[in-house]
Every structure is written in C-alpha cells, then in structure tokens.
Design a protein around this motif. Structure first.
Motif, PDB file in Angstrom:
ATOM      1  N   LYS A  51      45.504  50.588  43.005  1.00  0.00           N
ATOM      2  CA  LYS A  51      45.955  49.823  41.835  1.00  0.00           C
ATOM      3  C   LYS A  51      47.450  50.006  41.588  1.00  0.00           C
ATOM      4  CE  LYS A  51      42.852  51.397  38.826  1.00  0.00           C
ATOM      5  NZ  LYS A  51      41.753  52.048  39.562  1.00  0.00           N
ATOM      6  N   GLU A  52      47.994  51.097  42.110  1.00  0.00           N
ATOM      7  CA  GLU A  52      49.425  51.367  41.938  1.00  0.00           C
ATOM      8  C   GLU A  52      50.277  50.699  43.010  1.00  0.00           C
ATOM      9  OE1 GLU A  52      50.215  52.976  39.180  1.00  0.00           O
ATOM     10  OE2 GLU A  52      48.066  53.140  38.781  1.00  0.00           O
ATOM     11  N   LEU A  53      49.661  49.948  43.915  1.00  0.00           N
ATOM     12  CA  LEU A  53      50.384  49.374  45.059  1.00  0.00           C
ATOM     13  C   LEU A  53      50.469  47.854  44.977  1.00  0.00           C
ATOM     14  CD1 LEU A  53      48.795  51.528  47.936  1.00  0.00           C
ATOM     15  CD2 LEU A  53      50.860  52.013  46.593  1.00  0.00           C
ATOM     16  N   ALA A  54      50.676  47.338  43.793  1.00  0.00           N
ATOM     17  CA  ALA A  54      50.657  45.889  43.588  1.00  0.00           C
ATOM     18  C   ALA A  54      51.716  45.152  44.401  1.00  0.00           C
ATOM     19  CB  ALA A  54      50.829  45.572  42.099  1.00  0.00           C
ATOM     20  N   ASP A  55      52.790  45.834  44.766  1.00  0.00           N
ATOM     21  CA  ASP A  55      53.849  45.173  45.539  1.00  0.00           C
ATOM     22  C   ASP A  55      53.746  45.486  47.027  1.00  0.00           C
ATOM     23  OD1 ASP A  55      54.492  47.833  45.229  1.00  0.00           O
ATOM     24  OD2 ASP A  55      56.640  47.498  44.935  1.00  0.00           O
ATOM     25  N   TRP A  56      52.614  46.008  47.479  1.00  0.00           N
ATOM     26  CA  TRP A  56      52.416  46.356  48.886  1.00  0.00           C
ATOM     27  C   TRP A  56      51.663  45.280  49.660  1.00  0.00           C
ATOM     28  CZ3 TRP A  56      52.426  51.654  51.349  1.00  0.00           C
ATOM     29  CH2 TRP A  56      53.293  52.519  50.683  1.00  0.00           C
ATOM     30  N   TYR A  57      51.233  44.227  49.014  1.00  0.00           N
ATOM     31  CA  TYR A  57      50.416  43.232  49.698  1.00  0.00           C
ATOM     32  C   TYR A  57      51.251  42.371  50.645  1.00  0.00           C
ATOM     33  CZ  TYR A  57      46.676  44.589  46.615  1.00  0.00           C
ATOM     34  OH  TYR A  57      45.718  45.321  45.970  1.00  0.00           O
ATOM     35  N   MET A  58      50.594  41.913  51.712  1.00  0.00           N
ATOM     36  CA  MET A  58      51.261  41.050  52.677  1.00  0.00           C
ATOM     37  C   MET A  58      51.748  39.765  52.035  1.00  0.00           C
ATOM     38  SD  MET A  58      49.011  41.120  56.181  1.00  0.00           S
ATOM     39  CE  MET A  58      47.407  40.928  55.397  1.00  0.00           C
TER      40      MET A  58
ATOM     41  N   GLY B 229      37.701  35.486  39.131  1.00  0.00           N
ATOM     42  CA  GLY B 229      38.939  34.781  39.456  1.00  0.00           C
ATOM     43  C   GLY B 229      39.185  34.641  40.947  1.00  0.00           C
ATOM     44  N   ASP B 230      40.414  34.254  41.298  1.00  0.00           N
ATOM     45  CA  ASP B 230      40.789  34.032  42.697  1.00  0.00           C
ATOM     46  C   ASP B 230      41.258  35.331  43.345  1.00  0.00           C
ATOM     47  OD1 ASP B 230      40.246  31.345  42.427  1.00  0.00           O
ATOM     48  OD2 ASP B 230      42.343  30.780  42.084  1.00  0.00           O
ATOM     49  N   ASP B 231      40.996  35.438  44.655  1.00  0.00           N
ATOM     50  CA  ASP B 231      41.552  36.527  45.445  1.00  0.00           C
ATOM     51  C   ASP B 231      43.001  36.161  45.775  1.00  0.00           C
ATOM     52  OD1 ASP B 231      42.399  38.288  47.454  1.00  0.00           O
ATOM     53  OD2 ASP B 231      40.458  38.314  48.465  1.00  0.00           O
ATOM     54  N   PRO B 232      43.985  36.929  45.314  1.00  0.00           N
ATOM     55  CA  PRO B 232      45.391  36.554  45.506  1.00  0.00           C
ATOM     56  C   PRO B 232      45.866  36.640  46.950  1.00  0.00           C
ATOM     57  CG  PRO B 232      45.249  38.756  44.555  1.00  0.00           C
ATOM     58  CD  PRO B 232      43.862  38.194  44.539  1.00  0.00           C
ATOM     59  N   GLN B 233      45.054  37.206  47.847  1.00  0.00           N
ATOM     60  CA  GLN B 233      45.478  37.326  49.239  1.00  0.00           C
ATOM     61  C   GLN B 233      44.991  36.179  50.118  1.00  0.00           C
ATOM     62  OE1 GLN B 233      47.392  40.246  51.263  1.00  0.00           O
ATOM     63  NE2 GLN B 233      48.272  39.337  49.426  1.00  0.00           N
ATOM     64  N   CYS B 234      44.302  35.200  49.537  1.00  0.00           N
ATOM     65  CA  CYS B 234      43.897  34.029  50.315  1.00  0.00           C
ATOM     66  C   CYS B 234      45.022  32.997  50.280  1.00  0.00           C
ATOM     67  CB  CYS B 234      42.606  33.420  49.771  1.00  0.00           C
ATOM     68  SG  CYS B 234      42.118  31.926  50.670  1.00  0.00           S
TER      69      CYS B 234
ATOM     70  N   ARG C 213      40.035  42.807  44.477  1.00  0.00           N
ATOM     71  CA  ARG C 213      41.384  42.284  44.250  1.00  0.00           C
ATOM     72  C   ARG C 213      41.369  41.263  43.125  1.00  0.00           C
ATOM     73  NH1 ARG C 213      42.046  42.461  50.087  1.00  0.00           N
ATOM     74  NH2 ARG C 213      41.309  40.310  50.185  1.00  0.00           N
ATOM     75  N   ALA C 214      40.364  40.385  43.145  1.00  0.00           N
ATOM     76  CA  ALA C 214      40.262  39.395  42.075  1.00  0.00           C
ATOM     77  C   ALA C 214      40.125  40.075  40.719  1.00  0.00           C
ATOM     78  CB  ALA C 214      39.065  38.480  42.331  1.00  0.00           C
ATOM     79  N   PHE C 215      39.260  41.083  40.642  1.00  0.00           N
ATOM     80  CA  PHE C 215      38.992  41.770  39.379  1.00  0.00           C
ATOM     81  C   PHE C 215      40.258  42.364  38.786  1.00  0.00           C
ATOM     82  CE2 PHE C 215      37.992  45.746  37.135  1.00  0.00           C
ATOM     83  CZ  PHE C 215      37.141  45.271  36.145  1.00  0.00           C
ATOM     84  N   TYR C 216      41.023  43.054  39.600  1.00  0.00           N
ATOM     85  CA  TYR C 216      42.187  43.762  39.074  1.00  0.00           C
ATOM     86  C   TYR C 216      43.401  42.853  38.852  1.00  0.00           C
ATOM     87  CZ  TYR C 216      39.776  48.180  39.524  1.00  0.00           C
ATOM     88  OH  TYR C 216      38.875  49.213  39.365  1.00  0.00           O
ATOM     89  N   PHE C 217      43.396  41.670  39.456  1.00  0.00           N
ATOM     90  CA  PHE C 217      44.536  40.768  39.280  1.00  0.00           C
ATOM     91  C   PHE C 217      44.245  39.616  38.316  1.00  0.00           C
ATOM     92  CE2 PHE C 217      45.951  42.943  43.082  1.00  0.00           C
ATOM     93  CZ  PHE C 217      47.316  43.016  42.902  1.00  0.00           C
TER      94      PHE C 217
ATOM     95  N   PHE D 250      33.768  49.116  39.671  1.00  0.00           N
ATOM     96  CA  PHE D 250      33.604  48.660  38.289  1.00  0.00           C
ATOM     97  C   PHE D 250      32.242  48.011  38.057  1.00  0.00           C
ATOM     98  CE2 PHE D 250      36.085  45.922  41.020  1.00  0.00           C
ATOM     99  CZ  PHE D 250      35.354  44.742  41.029  1.00  0.00           C
ATOM    100  N   ILE D 251      31.408  47.906  39.104  1.00  0.00           N
ATOM    101  CA  ILE D 251      30.051  47.383  38.979  1.00  0.00           C
ATOM    102  C   ILE D 251      29.080  48.434  39.496  1.00  0.00           C
ATOM    103  CG2 ILE D 251      28.392  45.639  39.722  1.00  0.00           C
ATOM    104  CD1 ILE D 251      30.435  44.467  37.885  1.00  0.00           C
ATOM    105  N   SER D 252      28.166  48.889  38.656  1.00  0.00           N
ATOM    106  CA  SER D 252      27.133  49.835  39.080  1.00  0.00           C
ATOM    107  C   SER D 252      25.783  49.140  39.103  1.00  0.00           C
ATOM    108  CB  SER D 252      27.081  51.046  38.136  1.00  0.00           C
ATOM    109  OG  SER D 252      26.008  51.895  38.496  1.00  0.00           O
ATOM    110  N   LEU D 253      25.067  49.292  40.206  1.00  0.00           N
ATOM    111  CA  LEU D 253      23.721  48.750  40.322  1.00  0.00           C
ATOM    112  C   LEU D 253      22.669  49.768  39.901  1.00  0.00           C
ATOM    113  CD1 LEU D 253      24.078  46.970  43.796  1.00  0.00           C
ATOM    114  CD2 LEU D 253      24.431  46.002  41.523  1.00  0.00           C
TER     115      LEU D 253
END
Length: 367
Positions: free
Chosen positions: A210-217, A345-350, A336-340, A292-295
């Motif tokens: 979560k601390e690496l928001a600027d590390w994505y391709m 929501g959308d996956d920001p890496q697509c 990724r969608a959850f935290y962004f 963040f989801i427990s079954l």
C-alpha cells in the motif's frame, strides 16, 4: 495464473507436472487450490509483503493436522505452502508428509535463503514444485527490495540446491516500474540457472505494498513487457506465466490469434481455477491478497463450510462494468481495485483497449 507459454505454443513444464495435460478442470470453488500461509515469521523484510510479515501467528500443530485431514476429505488438489517464510516453521517437513499421505499435491513458495543441501534432499520426491522469489537479476536491487543484504546470493544457493536435488524449481519476480525493464536480463539469468518456470507477479496493493503507489508499471512499460514475453515464450523451453493480471491473457490472445475462432478458444486460458488463501491466523480469504474479505476461520469452522460460501463482486467501475471480457477476467486484481477505487471499481493496471479487442468476439459484449 496466465500460462503464456501454453497459450503461445502449447508448452508446459511445471503446469503439466501438477495438472496433467488433460483439459478437465483441475480445481473448483468446492475443491480449490489452497495457498496456505503456514507461518507469519520471516527472515527478510520485503517492501511489498502482502501480509506485512513478520506476524507472530500460525496455526498450532494440532489445528494444522486437523486441517490437513479436512483437506484430504475434500480432495484438495494442491496446497501451496508459503508464509512469511515457510522454512521457518519447524514442522514444515511433517506438514509436507501429512499432505502427501492424504494425496494432496504440494508446492512451496519461498525466498530461497534457507534451503541448504540437506533440506533440498529431504524435499526430493515429496513436492511437485518450489517457487523462489527473485525480483531482479541485479543483486543490489533484489537485496534492497527484500530488505536484507546477501538475500540474492543465498537465494541463488537455494535454487541450485533444489535443482541438484531434482526438484522442479522456478523463479517468481514481482514487477514494478523500477525493475520491469530488466526482464530480458532476468530471463537470461533464469535460463543460466536451469529453472523450469518463471512467474511474473504484477504488484498488488495489500500489506506493505500500500506504500508503493508510485511503483506501478506505466502503460508503455506494460506493453513492452507483454510483447517481450510473448516473443520469448516462442523460443525458450522454460514455462512463462503471469499472475495478478488476468487481462494479460486477453492481450496474448489478441496478439497471437489468427482468427476469431482461435481468439475465443485462447480466452479459455484466462478463466482461473479456484483458489483460496489461509493466513497464519486461520482466516480464509478469496486469494492471498484480499485480506479485507474473510470467508471464515479454520480455527472455528470446518474448511468445507467456509468454502461453500464462495465470493463474488459485481463490477461497477466505468471500465470493468462495460468490458466485454469481464466474465473471463473478473475485473483483474480486486485488491488493487479495492485500495485505489473500491472493491467494485476498476483495476488501475489494466491498459487494454477493450473496445478494439472486443471486435474479435463473435458478438460484441458477449459474456
């Protein structure tokens, strides 16, 4: 997992060993592959650790053995033992033996630094595969990312010990904007080591990541990477896969399909087998990154009851909700969608132009 080599030229090594060459479904929601984080202890401190190890939690031996009994009853096809660092759990080899007694296949995911010749020898003929995390062909970069000086050299020793013991061994590289352009040299290293497989993990967003928001391709980096591995998969006898980005398979199908019929056939590789994750504290999650989801919790309930609940997200993001491929991709990485942008929501890496690629479907918008 997106089996790049299998899609490109029908080549499989580790996947054929584990799943066989038959097209029957290997796993399902009722009997999924299980990633079992058997310990939260770890001897490195990775910048992107998804469970923020070390966490001083793990199932006691009695509970672990009861869980293995349940896995055998359910006929779980494969358990991936991971952590933390699984080799820090003192009864790891006993857990492996007990799983084998129940006809459950075993793989191990590790940082590789603790695997000496003796340990590798004891694992021989007992595990289907060991995946070792190595995040760069550059020693200094890997050590910095993993948080421990010398981790690279110790991991290489572990890899060589595993291969010498005859254990199918692969590399696992987490992709970031800071190391993705070194993938060609990484492939060269993998070939020189003689590993059976390389799996490229798209950086998720759980735990320390979560601390690496600027590390994505970047978009350009993503397409350079994908075009490269498609081409290299045509020539090397080493299995290449990606994970945490099912839309990779859509792009591969788009690039290599000769016609609409072949394109739709290749899309079958995008739909994933069932998988769940059991964390060190016994919490069961839809996968390793969806903390963040427990079954449910295996300390309190039977595994079969937990698996029967299932999990589904209705996609509402502006891109994913309208995507003609959403029934194949399921919206990419929900972590990724959850935290962004939120769980739905959308996956920001697509970065795919799904409108253009969607023209290869017989019916636009078909699901």
């Amino acid at each position: 997992m997106i089996p790049i080599s299998l899609m490109v030229r029908g080549f499989g090594s580790v996947s054929f060993r584990i799943k066989g060459k038959e097209k029957s479904k290997f796993s399902s929601r009722e009997r999924p592959v299980i990633a079992w984080n058997i310990t939260g202890m770890c001897n490195v401190r990775c910048k992107h650790c998804y469970i923020s190890a070390p966490m001083n939690k793990e199932l006691d031996k009695e509970t672990a053995l009861r869980l293995i009994e349940e896995m055998g009853e359910i006929r779980i096809p494969l358990v991936i033992l991971t952590g933390g660092e699984p080799f820090l759990r003192k009864d790891l080899l006993e857990i492996v033996e007990k799983l084998r007694e129940k006809d459950v296949k075993v793989a191990i995911s590790t940082n590789g630094t603790l695997i000496n010749e003796e340990i590798a020898g004891k694992l021989a003929n007992k595990v289907e595969y060991v995946g070792v995390s190595l995040d760069s062909s550059n020693e200094d970069w890997h050590d910095e990312f993993r948080g421990v000086k010398g981790a690279f050299r110790e991991a290489l020793k572990g890899i060589r010990n595993l291969i010498s013991a005859g254990i199918p061994t692969g590399l696992r590289m987490t992709l970031t904007r800071l190391n993705v352009d070194s993938v060609p040299s990484y492939i060269d290293l993998a070939l020189s080591l003689g590993v059976s497989r390389v799996v490229f993990y798209h950086l998720s967003a759980t735990g320390r990541a979560k601390e690496l928001a600027d590390w994505y391709m970047t978009k350009d980096q993503y397409f350079r990477f994908m075009d490269y591995i498609i081409e290299i998969a045509k020539t090397v006898d080493m299995e290449i896969e990606t994970t945490m980005a099912p839309f990779d398979g859509i792009y591969v199908a788009y690039k290599i399909a000769k016609d609409k019929q072949e394109f739709r056939k290749l899309l079958n590789f995008v739909r994933s087998d069932g998988i769940v994750s059991i964390y060190p504290d016994g919490e069961v999650h839809p996968n390793q990154f969806m903390d963040f989801i427990s079954l449910g919790n295996v300390r309190k309930e039977k595994l079969s009851e937990i698996l029967g609940r299932g999990f589904h997200v209705e996609l509402n993001g502006p891109k994913c909700s309208k995507c003609p491929f959403k029934s194949w991709c399921n919206g990419g990485d929900r972590a990724r969608a959850f935290y962004f942008s939120g769980i739905d929501g959308d996956d920001p890496q697509c970065f795919l132009d799904v409108e253009t690629i969607g023209n290869l479907l017989y019916d636009r918008g078909e699901e």
